[in-house]
Design a protein around this motif. Structure first.
Motif, PDB file in Angstrom:
ATOM      1  N   THR A 118       0.820  -1.217   0.000  1.00 39.04           N
ATOM      2  CA  THR A 118       0.000   0.000   0.000  1.00 39.04           C
ATOM      3  C   THR A 118       0.856   1.271   0.000  1.00 39.04           C
ATOM      4  OG1 THR A 118      -0.169  -0.065   2.412  1.00 39.04           O
ATOM      5  CG2 THR A 118      -1.978  -1.061   1.170  1.00 39.04           C
ATOM      6  N   LYS A 119       2.112   1.138  -0.362  1.00 37.48           N
ATOM      7  CA  LYS A 119       3.022   2.288  -0.305  1.00 37.48           C
ATOM      8  C   LYS A 119       2.705   3.379  -1.322  1.00 37.48           C
ATOM      9  CE  LYS A 119       7.024  -0.096   1.548  1.00 37.48           C
ATOM     10  NZ  LYS A 119       8.388  -0.553   1.302  1.00 37.48           N
ATOM     11  N   THR A 120       2.279   2.988  -2.507  1.00 38.35           N
ATOM     12  CA  THR A 120       2.054   3.964  -3.573  1.00 38.35           C
ATOM     13  C   THR A 120       0.598   3.931  -4.032  1.00 38.35           C
ATOM     14  OG1 THR A 120       2.538   2.421  -5.371  1.00 38.35           O
ATOM     15  CG2 THR A 120       4.428   3.601  -4.406  1.00 38.35           C
ATOM     16  N   ASN A 127      -4.303  -3.319  -5.743  1.00 36.88           N
ATOM     17  CA  ASN A 127      -5.039  -4.139  -4.771  1.00 36.88           C
ATOM     18  C   ASN A 127      -6.538  -4.113  -5.088  1.00 36.88           C
ATOM     19  OD1 ASN A 127      -2.694  -4.742  -3.360  1.00 36.88           O
ATOM     20  ND2 ASN A 127      -3.014  -3.142  -1.841  1.00 36.88           N
ATOM     21  N   ALA A 128      -7.069  -2.918  -5.306  1.00 41.83           N
ATOM     22  CA  ALA A 128      -8.495  -2.783  -5.628  1.00 41.83           C
ATOM     23  C   ALA A 128      -8.810  -3.459  -6.957  1.00 41.83           C
ATOM     24  CB  ALA A 128      -8.881  -1.311  -5.669  1.00 41.83           C
ATOM     25  N   SER A 129      -7.915  -3.295  -7.912  1.00 40.33           N
ATOM     26  CA  SER A 129      -8.117  -3.917  -9.219  1.00 40.33           C
ATOM     27  C   SER A 129      -8.102  -5.442  -9.109  1.00 40.33           C
ATOM     28  CB  SER A 129      -7.038  -3.444 -10.191  1.00 40.33           C
ATOM     29  OG  SER A 129      -7.203  -4.037 -11.440  1.00 40.33           O
ATOM     30  N   TYR A 155      -4.769   5.509   4.650  1.00 41.30           N
ATOM     31  CA  TYR A 155      -6.065   6.178   4.534  1.00 41.30           C
ATOM     32  C   TYR A 155      -6.743   5.907   3.195  1.00 41.30           C
ATOM     33  CZ  TYR A 155      -4.020   9.755   1.525  1.00 41.30           C
ATOM     34  OH  TYR A 155      -3.412  10.399   0.495  1.00 41.30           O
ATOM     35  N   ASP A 156      -5.978   5.484   2.167  1.00 43.19           N
ATOM     36  CA  ASP A 156      -6.520   5.230   0.839  1.00 43.19           C
ATOM     37  C   ASP A 156      -6.465   3.739   0.473  1.00 43.19           C
ATOM     38  OD1 ASP A 156      -7.581   5.935  -1.706  1.00 43.19           O
ATOM     39  OD2 ASP A 156      -5.563   5.880  -2.560  1.00 43.19           O
ATOM     40  N   CYS A 157      -6.327   2.867   1.468  1.00 40.64           N
ATOM     41  CA  CYS A 157      -6.281   1.436   1.160  1.00 40.64           C
ATOM     42  C   CYS A 157      -7.680   0.944   0.782  1.00 40.64           C
ATOM     43  CB  CYS A 157      -5.695   0.639   2.319  1.00 40.64           C
ATOM     44  SG  CYS A 157      -6.726   0.581   3.797  1.00 40.64           S
TER      45      CYS A 157
END
Length: 187
Positions: A118-120, A127-129, A155-157
């Motif tokens: 989840t770094k970038t 991950n979402a894809s 916060y955007d995971c």
């Protein structure tokens, strides 16, 4: 529903899995971050099925090992009531996954996101894809469900994106039972 993280997370999963497996034939895929965690999940389930006296009292012996009904190993459990659970590490090898010509009716994504993936923005979008292009097409189209057990690591995971959409859904006065989400949006 979204539940806060607690020490009962694994136990709650176990209860839900067993209850569903008792009620109907099920094909469950439990996805963990890595092979070690995946094996821990299987060992916990096996231990409870083989040793939990209360579970045996209410549901009988669910172990598939003793009755020769299928696999009973580190990656796959075939219970004697025809429920099957396959545990995987990561989202690889899931596309096209079938058991006795059936698609999974439940995926449990158990901490599939961590600090390393989840770094970038790109990795979070991947991950979402992966959920939309691997997990969702693999689900049974009629009764398939995804359960997310995830500690938010950014916060955007993925789980925070789902949670944010749930909050918007609730603001509009909608019921949680009717909630679904858009997994991936291109900017």
């Amino acid at each position: 529903s979204l539940l806060p993280i607690s020490s009962i997370k694994l136990g709650l999963n176990f209860f839900i899995i067993c209850l569903e497996s008792i009620l109907k034939e099920s094909f469950i895929v439990w996805v963990a971050t890595n092979k070690t965690q995946s094996m821990r999940n299987v060992n916990f389930i096996k231990y409870q099925i083989e040793n939990n006296e209360k579970l045996r009292y209410y549901f009988g012996d669910l172990s598939g090992e003793k009755k020769g009904s299928g696999k009973w190993n580190q990656e796959e459990l075939d219970f004697n009531n025809k429920c099957s659970m396959i545990c995987r590490a990561g989202l690889h090898g899931i596309r096209g996954l079938l058991k006795d010509h059936l698609r999974p009716n439940r995926f449990i994504l158990d901490d599939f996101e961590d600090e390393s993936n989840t770094k970038t923005v790109y990795s979070r979008n991947m991950n979402a894809s992966a959920v939309s292009s691997v997990i969702m097409p693999a689900l049974d189209p009629e009764i398939g469900r995804i359960e997310l057990n995830q500690t938010p690591v950014h916060y955007d995971c993925f789980v925070m994106r789902v949670y944010d959409e749930l909050l918007e859904w609730r603001k509009k006065g909608n019921l949680d039972e009717d909630f679904s989400w858009v997994v991936y949006k291109r900017a």
